[in-house]
Design a protein around this motif. Structure first.
Motif, PDB file in Angstrom:
ATOM      1  N   TYR A   1       0.868  -1.177   0.000  1.00 31.73           N
ATOM      2  CA  TYR A   1       0.000   0.000   0.000  1.00 31.73           C
ATOM      3  C   TYR A   1       0.901   1.222   0.000  1.00 31.73           C
ATOM      4  O   TYR A   1       1.694   1.441   0.925  1.00 31.73           O
ATOM      5  N   THR A   2       0.812   2.027  -1.048  1.00 34.76           N
ATOM      6  CA  THR A   2       1.787   3.098  -1.257  1.00 34.76           C
ATOM      7  C   THR A   2       1.778   4.164  -0.174  1.00 34.76           C
ATOM      8  O   THR A   2       2.787   4.825   0.054  1.00 34.76           O
ATOM      9  N   GLN A   3       0.637   4.352   0.509  1.00 32.56           N
ATOM     10  CA  GLN A   3       0.554   5.392   1.533  1.00 32.56           C
ATOM     11  C   GLN A   3       1.307   5.013   2.805  1.00 32.56           C
ATOM     12  O   GLN A   3       1.592   5.875   3.634  1.00 32.56           O
TER      13      GLN A   3
ATOM     14  N   LEU B   1       2.764  -1.975  -6.292  1.00 31.65           N
ATOM     15  CA  LEU B   1       2.474  -0.805  -5.471  1.00 31.65           C
ATOM     16  C   LEU B   1       1.135  -0.226  -5.903  1.00 31.65           C
ATOM     17  O   LEU B   1       0.897  -0.037  -7.090  1.00 31.65           O
ATOM     18  N   SER B   2       0.271   0.070  -4.929  1.00 36.29           N
ATOM     19  CA  SER B   2      -1.014   0.665  -5.265  1.00 36.29           C
ATOM     20  C   SER B   2      -1.585   1.371  -4.039  1.00 36.29           C
ATOM     21  O   SER B   2      -1.325   0.976  -2.896  1.00 36.29           O
ATOM     22  N   GLY B   3      -2.362   2.417  -4.303  1.00 34.06           N
ATOM     23  CA  GLY B   3      -3.081   3.097  -3.243  1.00 34.06           C
ATOM     24  C   GLY B   3      -4.500   2.581  -3.102  1.00 34.06           C
ATOM     25  O   GLY B   3      -5.275   3.120  -2.319  1.00 34.06           O
TER      26      GLY B   3
ATOM     27  N   PRO C   1       8.863  -5.490  -2.622  1.00 32.08           N
ATOM     28  CA  PRO C   1       7.639  -5.056  -3.318  1.00 32.08           C
ATOM     29  C   PRO C   1       7.589  -5.554  -4.759  1.00 32.08           C
ATOM     30  O   PRO C   1       8.563  -5.430  -5.503  1.00 32.08           O
TER      31      PRO C   1
ATOM     32  N   ARG D   1       5.576   1.875   0.903  1.00 33.79           N
ATOM     33  CA  ARG D   1       6.031   1.906  -0.495  1.00 33.79           C
ATOM     34  C   ARG D   1       7.326   1.122  -0.683  1.00 33.79           C
ATOM     35  O   ARG D   1       7.550   0.489  -1.724  1.00 33.79           O
ATOM     36  N   ASP D   2       8.216   1.186   0.307  1.00 32.56           N
ATOM     37  CA  ASP D   2       9.510   0.519   0.182  1.00 32.56           C
ATOM     38  C   ASP D   2       9.467  -0.940   0.625  1.00 32.56           C
ATOM     39  O   ASP D   2      10.484  -1.638   0.598  1.00 32.56           O
TER      40      ASP D   2
END
Length: 306
Positions: free
Chosen positions: A192-194, A219-221, A216, A197-198
């Motif tokens: 979850y990018t929020q 990656l997605s919100g 990862p 992300r890493d």
């Protein structure tokens, strides 16, 4: 044209710096919003706003006028809100920002329950990964899994959201089921990018906190997309239990290390700080708190019991 309405429109345009945003907030067309501003400028005999193709800004006269009418507007809003506390039924549009993962049958059930109680309130829901600006974008409320809020906002805790580390059974058969948290280092992860992300995730343990360095692969919100990707066997993902419990129960996903990876996050309903809340906001706040207390929220097992 009603000058008092024009004053409200002017204040909204000045606050949002946009005719379109002000029009959306007030439920007007952009053309009507512009007419109200022109009406006010003609009546006052001065230009209140500088308009360009990219932005709207206050003129010197507009700044002075806004300062003069701001206390009047706030007084009227407070008077209306005070009256609504005792005599006005909740009605109108209630604009609410909620996480993507709340697009579930459970939340739809709550919406139906609220509509039964307040049929004259129209809920406008924004489900996105972005952190909206409640004041500038005209939101009444936001539901957030967070521990801190912007200045000028009040947070009322609803409860805690449980998270589960999940993966598809076929994926686990192929890559092996981890026995410890350390086994997860370097494992493919749907991030979850929020938050991660890493790929680095901190999980609470009985002895403190352990950091896992996943690898990862997506990656997605959008939590729903991450869940479906997990069902496809793309990797591990840490998801709100409310979103993935049905998939776990149906066997599409497996809860990984349930005794070791059980993080929780506080869930708050957030709203602008005001002396008095409009009836529609106050009713919805009270409704959510009561729903949580009655365990009608955040648990798929309670759906249909109310």
């Amino acid at each position: 044209m009603d000058t008092l309405v024009s004053v409200h429109v002017f204040a909204a345009v000045a606050e949002t710096r946009s005719f379109t945003a002000a029009a959306n907030r007030l439920g007007l067309s952009t053309a009507m919003t512009s007419k109200h501003i022109k009406h006010l400028e003609v009546k006052i005999g001065a230009r209140l706003l500088n308009r360009t193709s990219r932005k709207v800004s206050l003129t010197e006269a507009g700044t002075i006028y806004l300062e003069s009418v701001q206390s009047l507007i706030e007084g009227l809003e407070e008077a209306e809100a005070r009256i609504s506390q005792t005599s006005i039924k909740p009605s109108g549009r209630l604009k609410l920002s909620v996480p993507v993962w709340m697009a579930t049958p459970q939340f739809a059930h709550l919406i139906r329950m609220f509509h039964d109680q307040c049929p004259e309130v129209v809920l406008e829901l924004d489900l996105s990964a972005r952190m909206v600006n409640l004041v500038e974008e005209g939101f009444d409320l936001a539901i957030r899994a967070a521990t801190s809020f912007e200045p000028g906002l009040i947070g009322r805790k609803l409860g805690d959201v449980s998270f589960k580390l999940v993966a598809a059974p076929a994926f686990l058969e192929k890559h092996g089921r981890p026995q410890t948290l350390a086994d997860l280092n370097g494992a493919p992860y749907l991030a979850y990018t929020q938050v991660a992300r890493d790929g680095k995730v901190r999980l609470p343990t009985s002895t403190g906190t352990t950091e896992i360095a996943f690898r990862p692969v997506l990656l997605s919100g959008n939590e729903s997309l991450l869940m479906f990707a997990a069902c496809e066997g793309l990797g591990f993902s840490l998801m709100p239990a409310w979103l993935v419990d049905e998939q776990v129960h149906s066997g599409n996903l497996e809860h990984v290390l349930p005794d070791l990876a059980r993080p929780v996050a506080p869930l708050y309903v957030v709203y602008p700080d005001r002396s008095y809340l409009p009836a529609k906001v106050r009713y919805f706040l009270d409704f959510l708190v009561k729903a949580v207390a009655a365990k009608q929220t955040f648990s798929p097992d309670t759906i249909g019991q109310a």
